[in-house]
Design a protein around this motif. Structure first.
Motif, short mmCIF file in Angstrom:
data_model
loop_
_atom_site.label_atom_id
_atom_site.label_comp_id
_atom_site.label_asym_id
_atom_site.label_seq_id
_atom_site.Cartn_x
_atom_site.Cartn_y
_atom_site.Cartn_z
N LYS A 288 -25.35 -21.39 -29.67
CA LYS A 288 -24.12 -22.14 -29.42
C LYS A 288 -23.08 -21.74 -30.46
O LYS A 288 -22.68 -22.52 -31.30
CB LYS A 288 -24.39 -23.65 -29.47
CG LYS A 288 -25.31 -24.12 -28.34
CD LYS A 288 -25.57 -25.62 -28.40
CE LYS A 288 -26.48 -26.04 -27.24
NZ LYS A 288 -26.82 -27.49 -27.31
N ARG A 289 -22.71 -20.47 -30.43
CA ARG A 289 -21.66 -19.91 -31.29
C ARG A 289 -21.90 -20.26 -32.76
O ARG A 289 -21.10 -20.95 -33.40
CB ARG A 289 -20.29 -20.39 -30.81
CG ARG A 289 -20.01 -19.96 -29.36
CD ARG A 289 -18.87 -20.71 -28.75
NE ARG A 289 -19.14 -22.14 -28.63
CZ ARG A 289 -19.92 -22.70 -27.70
NH1 ARG A 289 -20.50 -21.94 -26.80
NH2 ARG A 289 -20.09 -24.00 -27.66
N PRO A 290 -23.02 -19.79 -33.31
CA PRO A 290 -23.44 -20.20 -34.67
C PRO A 290 -22.48 -19.81 -35.78
O PRO A 290 -22.45 -20.47 -36.83
CB PRO A 290 -24.79 -19.50 -34.84
CG PRO A 290 -24.77 -18.36 -33.88
CD PRO A 290 -23.98 -18.85 -32.71
N PHE A 291 -21.66 -18.77 -35.59
CA PHE A 291 -20.80 -18.34 -36.69
C PHE A 291 -19.49 -19.14 -36.75
O PHE A 291 -18.60 -18.79 -37.53
CB PHE A 291 -20.55 -16.84 -36.60
CG PHE A 291 -21.78 -16.06 -36.98
CD1 PHE A 291 -22.19 -15.99 -38.31
CD2 PHE A 291 -22.56 -15.44 -36.02
CE1 PHE A 291 -23.34 -15.30 -38.66
CE2 PHE A 291 -23.71 -14.75 -36.36
CZ PHE A 291 -24.10 -14.68 -37.69
N PHE A 292 -19.41 -20.22 -35.97
CA PHE A 292 -18.35 -21.20 -36.17
C PHE A 292 -18.88 -22.38 -36.98
O PHE A 292 -18.17 -23.38 -37.15
CB PHE A 292 -17.81 -21.70 -34.82
CG PHE A 292 -16.95 -20.71 -34.11
CD1 PHE A 292 -15.61 -20.59 -34.42
CD2 PHE A 292 -17.47 -19.88 -33.13
CE1 PHE A 292 -14.80 -19.66 -33.78
CE2 PHE A 292 -16.68 -18.96 -32.47
CZ PHE A 292 -15.33 -18.84 -32.79
N GLN A 480 -14.92 -20.47 -25.60
CA GLN A 480 -16.03 -21.36 -25.28
C GLN A 480 -16.08 -22.54 -26.26
O GLN A 480 -16.36 -23.67 -25.86
CB GLN A 480 -17.34 -20.58 -25.33
CG GLN A 480 -17.51 -19.58 -24.21
CD GLN A 480 -18.75 -18.72 -24.37
OE1 GLN A 480 -19.13 -18.40 -25.49
NE2 GLN A 480 -19.36 -18.34 -23.26
N GLU A 481 -15.78 -22.27 -27.53
CA GLU A 481 -15.77 -23.32 -28.55
C GLU A 481 -14.71 -24.37 -28.22
O GLU A 481 -14.89 -25.54 -28.55
CB GLU A 481 -15.51 -22.69 -29.93
CG GLU A 481 -15.74 -23.62 -31.09
CD GLU A 481 -17.21 -23.90 -31.37
OE1 GLU A 481 -17.47 -24.71 -32.27
OE2 GLU A 481 -18.09 -23.31 -30.70
N ILE A 486 -15.98 -19.94 -19.33
CA ILE A 486 -15.50 -18.59 -19.03
C ILE A 486 -15.88 -18.16 -17.62
O ILE A 486 -15.04 -17.67 -16.85
CB ILE A 486 -16.08 -17.57 -20.04
CG1 ILE A 486 -15.70 -17.95 -21.48
CG2 ILE A 486 -15.59 -16.17 -19.71
CD1 ILE A 486 -14.23 -17.88 -21.78
N ARG A 487 -17.14 -18.35 -17.25
CA ARG A 487 -17.59 -17.85 -15.94
C ARG A 487 -16.89 -18.59 -14.80
O ARG A 487 -16.57 -17.99 -13.78
CB ARG A 487 -19.11 -17.96 -15.82
CG ARG A 487 -19.84 -17.03 -16.79
CD ARG A 487 -21.31 -16.92 -16.46
NE ARG A 487 -22.00 -18.18 -16.60
CZ ARG A 487 -23.27 -18.38 -16.24
NH1 ARG A 487 -23.95 -17.40 -15.70
NH2 ARG A 487 -23.84 -19.54 -16.42
N ASP A 488 -16.67 -19.89 -14.97
CA ASP A 488 -15.94 -20.64 -13.94
C ASP A 488 -14.51 -20.15 -13.84
O ASP A 488 -13.96 -20.00 -12.74
CB ASP A 488 -15.94 -22.14 -14.29
CG ASP A 488 -17.32 -22.77 -14.11
OD1 ASP A 488 -18.18 -22.13 -13.47
OD2 ASP A 488 -17.52 -23.89 -14.61
N ALA A 489 -13.90 -19.89 -15.02
CA ALA A 489 -12.52 -19.42 -15.03
C ALA A 489 -12.40 -18.06 -14.34
O ALA A 489 -11.46 -17.82 -13.58
CB ALA A 489 -12.02 -19.33 -16.47
N VAL A 490 -13.37 -17.17 -14.62
CA VAL A 490 -13.35 -15.85 -13.99
C VAL A 490 -13.55 -15.96 -12.48
O VAL A 490 -12.86 -15.31 -11.69
CB VAL A 490 -14.44 -14.94 -14.61
CG1 VAL A 490 -14.59 -13.65 -13.80
CG2 VAL A 490 -14.11 -14.62 -16.06
N SER A 491 -14.48 -16.81 -12.06
CA SER A 491 -14.80 -16.95 -10.64
C SER A 491 -13.64 -17.53 -9.83
O SER A 491 -13.58 -17.35 -8.60
CB SER A 491 -16.03 -17.84 -10.46
OG SER A 491 -17.15 -17.24 -11.06
N LYS A 492 -12.71 -18.23 -10.50
CA LYS A 492 -11.57 -18.81 -9.80
C LYS A 492 -10.42 -17.83 -9.60
O LYS A 492 -9.45 -18.12 -8.91
CB LYS A 492 -11.06 -20.03 -10.57
CG LYS A 492 -12.02 -21.23 -10.50
CD LYS A 492 -11.53 -22.37 -11.36
CE LYS A 492 -12.53 -23.53 -11.34
NZ LYS A 492 -12.12 -24.63 -12.25
#
Length: 526
Positions: A288-292, A480-481, A486-492
């Motif tokens: 879950k984006r560990p480097f944030f 994502q943070e 992202i995938r929903d945004a791309v699919s639209k």
């Protein structure tokens, strides 16, 4: 049959066709057969290990549940003839029997894991004391044994706790242990989440296939463009002749290892989750984006999430509720006047225990134990010093929730994480310490000005590609943070835009990926 071979693609493609044309009642059988074919493709002899773990855990689950059922039946039949004390004594005896069955399965499962992974480590250390009198044993290390062992142990403990019902079909349980996408490197699943999905009917869904492929190719981007590109430099500095390098050579090697490890492991998880999604199975996220992260504790809640949750549920909480923990709590309250310190020390001890186990889990070497303890000590120290941090921020008039302090915390955590990589990647604990010393020795920009840093497995163009790839990865992670799917945004997006993005991803992998020169996944032998 590695995830990044053409064989794997063909295997999954054929499996999908068979899976969706078969009657829905037996779709799980297709997954089971695929899982064992996949496992056998690596090493036929290794199947003995996974069958042993499957049978032990399956039998223990049934015996625990059988004891519980018989116990309830006996109590119901004799409720009029026994008094309260007899009822209490019977329940205590029943609990003891169930616990013995659970512990027997845990000991056998972990005993096999310990024998396979740690026998030669113990022999090596004994030889260090008594001289080289014991020969090392040639032991086959099965693919993914740590992952399916931890997953199996979680099942038998959950049955003991009454959280899940014991599976009565040994073949269905075998699928839970051996599900092929996750067998190599996780994530570590739970029976109550996976079993309903495995045995439910799944209709062909083009959107799921599309989403699965998106995730798989994103994993390829990380693995083939970033992880495998940085591996050559990392190996040359950390492994081949680590004593010859200092200063920026080592600093760059640590940063490249950070990219390699994260891209390799999270890229592998993307391929696992994407593959499972095409079969209608939703796996747990492992990153879950560990480097944030703003602290080492938060980093470990975001990095290898399913291992952290396993440790929390099956080590931390049981230990925190144990008599030993209670005694420690009473001792600290009695001997420490500071309330925060008295309450925090028992939790720190629990965390140190967990990270000792995390270190042992990573491998049979002192460097891994030190890696675990390094993280555990930092987390323990941070917990103890929380009031001091708070006072320091107030005195310096620093907004703890402000953007500047957040960035400072993220950078501080990033540096601490990278220091930990020395223990993870170096050949030994001693080599890790030497490399740490070498890092601050003779730091100069000469390796860049004379070009010598570009002769160790990564040319200038490789560094540029890695930099651009990391920027793209950072932008995606930042979105994502912020909660953007992202995938929903791309699919639209309209079809031409969507396909332009897909083709850009695919062709970037083909053009810049280390196809045919790929390294194995780092966590495959865990």
């Amino acid at each position: 049959m590695s995830f990044i071979n053409l064989e794997y693609f063909l295997f999954v493609a054929v499996g999908l066709v068979v899976y969706y044309i078969m009657p829905k009642k037996i779709q799980w059988v297709v997954l089971l057969l695929m899982s064992y074919v996949y496992y056998l493709s690596f090493k036929v002899e290794a199947v003995v290990y996974i069958i042993f773990t499957t049978l032990v855990t399956f039998a223990a689950g049934l015996l625990i549940e059988k004891a519980e059922t018989k116990g309830k039946e006996w109590l119901a039949a004799n409720k009029e003839t026994i008094d309260r004390d007899q009822k209490k004594a019977f329940k205590a005896k029943l609990k003891k029997k169930k616990k013995a069955l659970m512990l027997a399965a845990v000991v056998l499962d972990f005993g096999l894991l310990a024998f396979v992974k740690y026998t030669n480590f113990f022999i090596e250390n004994i030889n260090g004391i008594i001289g080289n009198r014991i020969n090392a044993i040639d032991i086959l290390v099965p693919l993914g044994i740590s992952f399916y062992t931890f997953q199996s142990v979680s099942y038998v403990i959950d049955v003991y706790w009454g959280k899940v019902k014991a599976e009565r079909n040994p073949f269905k349980f075998a699928l839970f242990v051996s599900f092929f996408p996750q067998i190599m490197q996780g994530p570590i699943g739970r029976f109550d989440k996976l079993a309903p999905q495995f045995f439910a009917p799944h209709k062909f869904d083009l959107t799921r296939i599309e989403y699965g492929l998106q995730r798989i190719f994103w994993g390829f981007f990380k693995k083939l463009i970033l992880a495998d590109r940085t591996a050559g430099y990392v190996n040359n500095v950390f492994v081949n002749n680590y004593q010859a390098f200092n200063g920026f050579y080592v600093i760059v090697a640590v940063l490249m290892y950070c990219v390699e490890l994260y891209a390799d492991f999270s890229g592998g998880m993307d391929i696992v989750i994407g593959t499972a999604e095409m079969f209608g199975i939703t796996m747990d996220e492992n990153f879950k984006r560990p480097f944030f992260s703003k602290s080492i504790g938060e980093f470990w809640r975001r990095w290898h999430v399913t291992l952290g949750e396993w440790m929390k549920d099956y080590i931390f909480y049981p230990f925190s509720l144990s008599k030993a923990f209670n005694k420690i709590g009473k001792f600290t309250k009695k001997h420490f006047k500071n309330k925060h310190v008295a309450q925090t020390i028992p939790i720190c001890i629990s965390n140190l225990l967990i990270f000792f186990i995390v270190g042992v889990w990573h491998g049979a070497a002192w460097k891994y134990i030190m890696y675990g303890m390094y993280n555990g000590v930092i987390i323990a120290f941070s917990n103890l010093c929380k009031p001091l941090y708070k006072k320091g921020l107030e005195k310096c008039h620093i907004n703890a929730d402000g953007r500047v302090w957040t960035v400072v915390q993220i950078l501080r955590t990033f540096i601490l994480v990278n220091i930990g990589w020395y223990f993870d990647m170096a050949l030994s604990f001693r080599a890790a310490i030497e490399m740490m010393i070498n890092t601050v020795y003779q730091i100069s920009f000469k390796p860049f000005t004379d070009g010598s840093i570009f002769t160790l497995g990564m040319a200038r163009s490789d560094f540029l590609i890695v930099a651009i790839g990391c920027v793209i990865w950072f932008v995606v992670s930042y979105m994502q943070e912020k909660g953007i799917r992202i995938r929903d945004a791309v699919s639209k997006q309209i079809l031409p835009v969507r396909w332009a993005l897909y083709l850009a991803l695919v062709f970037s992998i083909i053009i810049f990926g280390y196809i045919g020169q790929t390294q194995g996944f780092i966590y495959a032998q865990f």
